[in-house]
Design an enzyme around this catalytic site. Sequence first.
Site, PDB file in Angstrom:
ATOM      1  N   GLU A  80      22.414   7.594 -10.683  1.00 54.54           N
ATOM      2  CA  GLU A  80      23.191   6.370 -10.871  1.00 54.54           C
ATOM      3  C   GLU A  80      23.026   5.437  -9.679  1.00 54.54           C
ATOM      4  O   GLU A  80      22.886   4.213  -9.842  1.00 54.54           O
ATOM      5  CB  GLU A  80      24.659   6.723 -11.073  1.00 54.54           C
ATOM      6  CG  GLU A  80      24.935   7.449 -12.388  1.00 54.54           C
ATOM      7  CD  GLU A  80      26.277   8.139 -12.425  1.00 54.54           C
ATOM      8  OE1 GLU A  80      26.705   8.518 -13.525  1.00 54.54           O
ATOM      9  OE2 GLU A  80      26.880   8.326 -11.336  1.00 54.54           O
ATOM     10  N   ASP A 122      33.224  16.764 -11.891  1.00 51.36           N
ATOM     11  CA  ASP A 122      34.680  16.656 -12.016  1.00 51.36           C
ATOM     12  C   ASP A 122      35.374  17.614 -11.050  1.00 51.36           C
ATOM     13  O   ASP A 122      36.429  17.285 -10.481  1.00 51.36           O
ATOM     14  CB  ASP A 122      35.110  16.966 -13.445  1.00 51.36           C
ATOM     15  CG  ASP A 122      34.538  15.986 -14.455  1.00 51.36           C
ATOM     16  OD1 ASP A 122      34.385  14.803 -14.105  1.00 51.36           O
ATOM     17  OD2 ASP A 122      34.242  16.409 -15.588  1.00 51.36           O
ATOM     18  N   VAL A 181      27.962  22.040 -16.003  1.00 52.06           N
ATOM     19  CA  VAL A 181      29.004  21.314 -16.731  1.00 52.06           C
ATOM     20  C   VAL A 181      30.293  21.306 -15.902  1.00 52.06           C
ATOM     21  O   VAL A 181      30.780  22.363 -15.492  1.00 52.06           O
ATOM     22  CB  VAL A 181      29.263  21.945 -18.108  1.00 52.06           C
ATOM     23  CG1 VAL A 181      30.437  21.251 -18.792  1.00 52.06           C
ATOM     24  CG2 VAL A 181      28.017  21.863 -18.972  1.00 52.06           C
ATOM     25  N   GLY A 183      36.701  16.318 -20.769  1.00 44.80           N
ATOM     26  CA  GLY A 183      36.797  14.910 -20.411  1.00 44.80           C
ATOM     27  C   GLY A 183      37.020  14.825 -18.918  1.00 44.80           C
ATOM     28  O   GLY A 183      37.641  15.719 -18.320  1.00 44.80           O
ATOM     29  N   ARG A 213      22.162  31.507 -35.329  1.00 43.31           N
ATOM     30  CA  ARG A 213      23.379  32.316 -35.259  1.00 43.31           C
ATOM     31  C   ARG A 213      23.886  32.306 -33.820  1.00 43.31           C
ATOM     32  O   ARG A 213      23.182  32.705 -32.894  1.00 43.31           O
ATOM     33  CB  ARG A 213      23.105  33.735 -35.712  1.00 43.31           C
ATOM     34  CG  ARG A 213      22.502  33.827 -37.114  1.00 43.31           C
ATOM     35  CD  ARG A 213      23.490  33.359 -38.173  1.00 43.31           C
ATOM     36  NE  ARG A 213      22.903  33.448 -39.520  1.00 43.31           N
ATOM     37  CZ  ARG A 213      23.540  33.090 -40.625  1.00 43.31           C
ATOM     38  NH1 ARG A 213      24.781  32.613 -40.546  1.00 43.31           N
ATOM     39  NH2 ARG A 213      22.948  33.185 -41.797  1.00 43.31           N
ATOM     40  N   LYS A 219      18.668  28.603 -39.512  1.00 40.04           N
ATOM     41  CA  LYS A 219      20.034  28.653 -39.024  1.00 40.04           C
ATOM     42  C   LYS A 219      20.060  29.401 -37.690  1.00 40.04           C
ATOM     43  O   LYS A 219      19.440  30.458 -37.545  1.00 40.04           O
ATOM     44  CB  LYS A 219      20.934  29.363 -40.028  1.00 40.04           C
ATOM     45  CG  LYS A 219      21.126  28.609 -41.331  1.00 40.04           C
ATOM     46  CD  LYS A 219      22.047  29.377 -42.267  1.00 40.04           C
ATOM     47  CE  LYS A 219      22.266  28.628 -43.568  1.00 40.04           C
ATOM     48  NZ  LYS A 219      23.159  29.381 -44.493  1.00 40.04           N
ATOM     49  N   LEU A 273      37.200  17.907 -27.079  1.00 43.12           N
ATOM     50  CA  LEU A 273      37.402  19.348 -27.183  1.00 43.12           C
ATOM     51  C   LEU A 273      36.029  19.982 -26.984  1.00 43.12           C
ATOM     52  O   LEU A 273      35.114  19.776 -27.784  1.00 43.12           O
ATOM     53  CB  LEU A 273      37.978  19.707 -28.547  1.00 43.12           C
ATOM     54  CG  LEU A 273      38.478  21.140 -28.695  1.00 43.12           C
ATOM     55  CD1 LEU A 273      39.720  21.361 -27.843  1.00 43.12           C
ATOM     56  CD2 LEU A 273      38.797  21.449 -30.156  1.00 43.12           C
ATOM     57  N   ASP A 274      35.872  20.711 -25.884  1.00 47.81           N
ATOM     58  CA  ASP A 274      34.570  21.263 -25.514  1.00 47.81           C
ATOM     59  C   ASP A 274      34.367  22.638 -26.142  1.00 47.81           C
ATOM     60  O   ASP A 274      35.177  23.548 -25.920  1.00 47.81           O
ATOM     61  CB  ASP A 274      34.447  21.386 -23.994  1.00 47.81           C
ATOM     62  CG  ASP A 274      34.276  20.046 -23.312  1.00 47.81           C
ATOM     63  OD1 ASP A 274      33.890  19.083 -23.990  1.00 47.81           O
ATOM     64  OD2 ASP A 274      34.515  19.971 -22.091  1.00 47.81           O
ATOM     65  N   SER A 328      32.590  18.006 -28.150  1.00 48.02           N
ATOM     66  CA  SER A 328      31.278  18.156 -27.536  1.00 48.02           C
ATOM     67  C   SER A 328      30.881  19.623 -27.615  1.00 48.02           C
ATOM     68  O   SER A 328      31.738  20.515 -27.624  1.00 48.02           O
ATOM     69  CB  SER A 328      31.277  17.679 -26.081  1.00 48.02           C
ATOM     70  OG  SER A 328      32.106  18.491 -25.281  1.00 48.02           O
TER      71      SER A 328
END
Length: 317
Positions: A192, A258, A254, A39, A29, A27, A13-14, A92
Site C-alpha cells: 500500500e 489486525d 489472516v 472484520g 470434500r 467436489k 462471518l469467517d 468470508s
Amino acid sequence: MTPILTITLNPALDLSTSTPSVQPGPKLRCSAPRIDPGGGGINVARAIRILGGEALALVALAGATGDRLAQALRAEGVGYSGIDAPGETRESIAVTDESTGKQFRFVLPGTPWPRSDMDRALSRIREITPKGALVVLSGSQPPGVPDRFAAEVQAALPPGARLILDTSGAALTAVVQDPVPGLAVLRMDDAEAEGLAGHPLPDRATSAAFAADLVARGVAETVIIARGAEGSVLADGTGRLFAPAPQVKVISAVGAGDTFVGAHVLALSRGAVREAALAMAVAAAAAACITPATELCRPEDVARFLPQTTPQALPDG
C-alpha cells in the site's frame, strides 16, 4: 487504562477449512469449518481481549448471518454494541490446500449502505465513545460509504478521543491526498505504501522516509508501515524507528495486521512509550502468523517473541 472503541462497518462471518487438494472440477470434500467473527475492528478487539485488555466493538449487523456473528462475539467474550445494517452480513471463506499448505481466501462483498445508515452509525459513535478514548477504524468500508468517511468519524468523536486508522484502497488514498485533521495513527503495509509513493520502497530506510514525509504533510501524527517478515517502521514528530520481526514459519497470516493494531493500541492505552508499543505490536503480529486460520495470537507466543522485536532508531534524511 484508556478506554478503547473499535469500529467495524463491514464485518464478516469467517469460515476456515481445509481440503486435500484445491483443483477445479470435482467436489472438494472439506474438513469441519472453524467459525469466527471477522472484520478489521472485530479482530482488533479480539486481539486486545486475548492479550488481557478490554475493548468495546461497534459492529454493523444484518440478517441471520449478523445474528450468527453476534453469537460468535458473545462466545469469545468480546463486548460489542450492534447497529442495524442493510441487507445481510457478508461471509468470508479461507480454504487451505493440504497438499501444498497454500491458503485460498474468498471474500464476499457487503451490501451497499444508504446515507441514513451512515448517519445512524455516526450517531452511535457520538453516543458511546468516552472522552479521551482510543478509537480504531479498521477494515474495509461497505459499498456506498464515501472514501472520506474517516473524516466524518473523526468529526463525531468527543474531545480528547484519538483516531487510529488501518484501511486500504480508495479510502487510504483519500486520507493521504486530503488529510483528516487530528488523525493520531495511520497504519498500512508495504505494498500500500509503495502504491501511494508511486515508486518502490526497497528497504526500511526508504519506508521510514516515506512515513516521515506523510507525518510532515500532516496526514497523521504517527505513520506505521509494515514490511512483512522484515518488521515495521514508525515515524512521528520525534523521529523514526524500526522493529525487526521474529523469523517464523507462517501457518496463516489472516488477522496478523489486525493483531498488530490491537497490540499497539492496547500498549498505548496502558501508557507505553512508542518503542514499547511498536515492539509489542510486531511480536503479536508474528504470533498471529503461527496460528491456524483466524485464531489470531497466543499470549505465550507474544511473550516469547517480544525480546526479538526491540526497536532501533533510524537516522533522519
